[in-house]
Design an enzyme around this catalytic site. Structure first.
Site, PDB file in Angstrom:
ATOM      1  N   ALA A 137      12.562  -2.542   5.391  1.00 42.81           N
ATOM      2  CA  ALA A 137      11.798  -2.036   5.851  1.00 42.81           C
ATOM      3  C   ALA A 137      10.370  -2.813   5.794  1.00 42.81           C
ATOM      4  CB  ALA A 137      11.351  -0.427   5.276  1.00 42.81           C
ATOM      5  N   GLY A 138       9.353  -2.471   6.454  1.00 42.26           N
ATOM      6  CA  GLY A 138       7.955  -3.368   6.489  1.00 42.26           C
ATOM      7  C   GLY A 138       7.683  -4.222   7.494  1.00 42.26           C
ATOM      8  N   ASN A 148       1.205  -8.896   0.118  1.00 43.73           N
ATOM      9  CA  ASN A 148       0.695  -7.893   1.013  1.00 43.73           C
ATOM     10  C   ASN A 148       0.106  -6.566   0.046  1.00 43.73           C
ATOM     11  OD1 ASN A 148       2.058  -5.134   2.004  1.00 43.73           O
ATOM     12  ND2 ASN A 148       3.622  -6.652   1.174  1.00 43.73           N
ATOM     13  N   LYS A 164      14.399   3.932  -2.692  1.00 45.43           N
ATOM     14  CA  LYS A 164      13.828   2.391  -3.080  1.00 45.43           C
ATOM     15  C   LYS A 164      12.932   2.499  -4.288  1.00 45.43           C
ATOM     16  CE  LYS A 164      12.537  -1.673  -0.506  1.00 45.43           C
ATOM     17  NZ  LYS A 164      12.109  -2.193   0.770  1.00 45.43           N
ATOM     18  N   ASN A 199      11.952  -3.333  -4.428  1.00 44.90           N
ATOM     19  CA  ASN A 199      10.530  -3.459  -3.514  1.00 44.90           C
ATOM     20  C   ASN A 199       9.851  -4.645  -3.965  1.00 44.90           C
ATOM     21  OD1 ASN A 199       8.317  -2.799  -1.944  1.00 44.90           O
ATOM     22  ND2 ASN A 199       8.813  -0.801  -1.998  1.00 44.90           N
ATOM     23  N   ASN A 245      10.808   5.736   0.107  1.00 45.33           N
ATOM     24  CA  ASN A 245      10.408   4.861  -0.322  1.00 45.33           C
ATOM     25  C   ASN A 245       9.171   5.262  -1.629  1.00 45.33           C
ATOM     26  OD1 ASN A 245       8.555   2.703  -1.188  1.00 45.33           O
ATOM     27  ND2 ASN A 245       8.111   1.981   0.878  1.00 45.33           N
ATOM     28  N   GLY A 291      -0.462  -1.049   2.514  1.00 42.68           N
ATOM     29  CA  GLY A 291      -0.857   0.181   2.102  1.00 42.68           C
ATOM     30  C   GLY A 291      -0.187   1.188   3.346  1.00 42.68           C
ATOM     31  N   PHE A 292       1.158   0.855   3.687  1.00 48.06           N
ATOM     32  CA  PHE A 292       1.758   2.165   4.453  1.00 48.06           C
ATOM     33  C   PHE A 292       0.844   2.195   6.022  1.00 48.06           C
ATOM     34  CE2 PHE A 292       4.165   4.713   1.164  1.00 48.06           C
ATOM     35  CZ  PHE A 292       5.192   3.501   1.115  1.00 48.06           C
ATOM     36  N   SER A 332       6.432   1.459  -3.554  1.00 48.45           N
ATOM     37  CA  SER A 332       5.134   0.395  -2.931  1.00 48.45           C
ATOM     38  C   SER A 332       4.157   0.396  -3.780  1.00 48.45           C
ATOM     39  CB  SER A 332       4.848   0.661  -1.557  1.00 48.45           C
ATOM     40  OG  SER A 332       3.724   0.216  -1.260  1.00 48.45           O
ATOM     41  N   ASN A 350       1.051  -0.322  -3.061  1.00 49.93           N
ATOM     42  CA  ASN A 350      -0.037  -0.443  -2.510  1.00 49.93           C
ATOM     43  C   ASN A 350      -0.648   1.036  -2.025  1.00 49.93           C
ATOM     44  OD1 ASN A 350      -0.229  -3.120  -2.321  1.00 49.93           O
ATOM     45  ND2 ASN A 350       1.342  -3.244  -0.767  1.00 49.93           N
ATOM     46  N   THR A 351       0.359   2.034  -2.524  1.00 50.67           N
ATOM     47  CA  THR A 351      -0.324   3.508  -2.279  1.00 50.67           C
ATOM     48  C   THR A 351      -0.416   3.976  -3.825  1.00 50.67           C
ATOM     49  OG1 THR A 351       0.777   4.022  -0.147  1.00 50.67           O
ATOM     50  CG2 THR A 351       0.295   5.923  -1.663  1.00 50.67           C
ATOM     51  N   ASP A 363       8.747  -3.681  10.981  1.00 46.92           N
ATOM     52  CA  ASP A 363       8.741  -3.168  11.882  1.00 46.92           C
ATOM     53  C   ASP A 363       8.227  -1.692  11.398  1.00 46.92           C
ATOM     54  OD1 ASP A 363       8.398  -2.239  14.421  1.00 46.92           O
ATOM     55  OD2 ASP A 363      10.497  -2.359  14.988  1.00 46.92           O
ATOM     56  N   LYS A 364       7.016  -1.578  11.111  1.00 48.41           N
ATOM     57  CA  LYS A 364       6.429  -0.198  10.460  1.00 48.41           C
ATOM     58  C   LYS A 364       6.771   0.970  11.601  1.00 48.41           C
ATOM     59  CE  LYS A 364       3.514  -2.060   7.134  1.00 48.41           C
ATOM     60  NZ  LYS A 364       4.039  -1.522   5.846  1.00 48.41           N
ATOM     61  N   GLY A 373       9.470 -12.336  -1.669  1.00 47.50           N
ATOM     62  CA  GLY A 373       9.831 -13.922  -1.335  1.00 47.50           C
ATOM     63  C   GLY A 373      10.613 -14.526  -2.538  1.00 47.50           C
TER      64      GLY A 373
END
Length: 361
Positions: free
Chosen positions: A65-66, A114, A229, A267, A184, A117-118, A187, A189-190, A68-69, A289
């Site tokens: 995921a990520g 990245n 996740k 993640n 999820n 942030g969803f 992440s 970023n939230t 194609d949000k 990566g």
């Protein structure tokens, strides 16, 4: 083999801002996916079937995921030879995510940072796109159809103590259309999202999700598995507690996995040890990566040891070659996912990884 080698397009894409290149690529796939021009990037799917969580995967390589949000490119991604594709993360309401710039390449380490942030258009738009996908009825490939995972999250504005409400709203929406659902909670970023991995919070969330899953299974006359996740930035104690919670909800009274619950490891990471000193290395966000490979594999190994054989594990993080995919399975993953590797290597990586895993049989 695709007619347009990715190596020819990569210099052009890497000359652009990473998020601009991302949107340009997705836009092209969305436009081409229902036309004969799909042959420009398509790859023949490797046949390497495996059953995990009661699902029949055509091969063991999927898209994380990520990428194609908003679920715009499911058919185009299916043409790249994946055994399964996961789209999202989707939140109940659309949100713009964090301020730009929010995506950074670190080519020297084949990595990305990245802090998106969803960012997504919300559940309603997401479901429209999912329902327009044709991959299940097109017969693009011989044999079993590609599987589709739908990844759900919480809105940034939703207080963390009400996060479960957002997950249940999304679960209600995506359940009829998914082969599996990913929750999820990892992440970076939230704000406060990773706190849901703590023992009591995770137990309460999984309990609520699995209870709702049983209600939805009765309503729709189909049972689909749920995957949680998690992050790579967990110590041994945290991994042990997460494994115990997963076993509590995902194993029967006989101690055997029910196949109703699985885990995706992992993640992105907050660690910068592997990229210290490189341009953009100090940017906030999650690192993905090549530098994540060993951290992810460590979590997978510990989970497999704690969960035992048969508990579903999807391995993701740092797969940039067939050998990397093999390392995930040897660590204990049943199937693997790629994302950043697709950006650096292109669709040929999907076939390379699938062939390497098929050769293990």
């Amino acid at each position: 083999m695709s007619l347009l080698p990715y190596g020819a397009a990569r210099p052009f894409l890497f000359g652009m801002d990473p998020e601009q290149a991302h949107e340009l690529t997705l836009g092209a796939i969305a436009r081409l996916q229902h036309s004969p021009l799909t042959c420009l990037y398509s790859e023949r799917r490797v046949d390497d079937p495996v059953t995990v969580a009661g699902l029949h995967f055509p091969n063991r390589v999927g898209l994380a995921a990520g990428l194609d949000k908003n679920a715009r490119c499911i058919d185009g991604l299916a043409a790249m030879g994946f055994g399964f594709v996961e789209v999202g993360t989707v939140t109940p309401l659309g949100q713009s995510g964090n301020p730009k710039p929010r995506m950074f390449r670190l080519p020297a380490k084949q990595a990305l940072i990245n802090r998106l942030g969803f960012n997504n258009e919300g559940l309603e738009a997401f479901l429209r796109n999912v329902q327009q996908a044709r991959f299940r009825r097109q017969g693009q490939h011989a044999g079993a159809p590609m599987l589709l995972g739908l990844n759900i999250g919480k809105n940034a504005a939703t207080p963390i103590e009400r996060a479960t409400d957002d997950y249940l709203t999304c679960l209600d929406g995506v359940y009829p259309h998914a082969d599996y659902v990913t929750v999820n909670i990892s992440s970076p970023n939230t704000k406060n999202l990773r706190s849901l991995q703590s023992d009591e919070a995770l137990d309460a969330l999984i309990g609520a999700v699995m209870e709702r899953r049983e209600q939805l299974a009765a309503r729709h006359s189909r049972r689909i598995p749920v995957f949680i996740k998690i992050a790579p930035d967990l110590d041994d104690t945290q991994i042990g507690l997460i494994a115990a919670t997963l076993r509590r909800h995902g194993c029967g009274s006989d101690g055997l996995p029910t196949q109703a619950l699985g885990v995706i490891a992992t993640n992105t990471t907050l660690s910068r040890e592997a990229v210290a000193g490189l341009p953009h290395a100090d940017e906030a966000g999650g690192l993905s990566g090549a530098p994540v490979l060993e951290a992810s594999n460590r979590v997978i190994r510990q989970l497999r040891q704690a969960l035992g054989q048969g508990f579903p594990i999807i391995g993701v993080g740092g797969v940039l070659s067939g050998a990397d995919a093999v390392s995930k399975v040897k660590a204990g993953a049943d199937v693997v996912q790629i994302y950043t590797g697709l950006i650096y290597r292109g669709p040929a990586l999907v076939r390379e990884a699938a062939q390497a895993l098929a050769a293990l049989r």
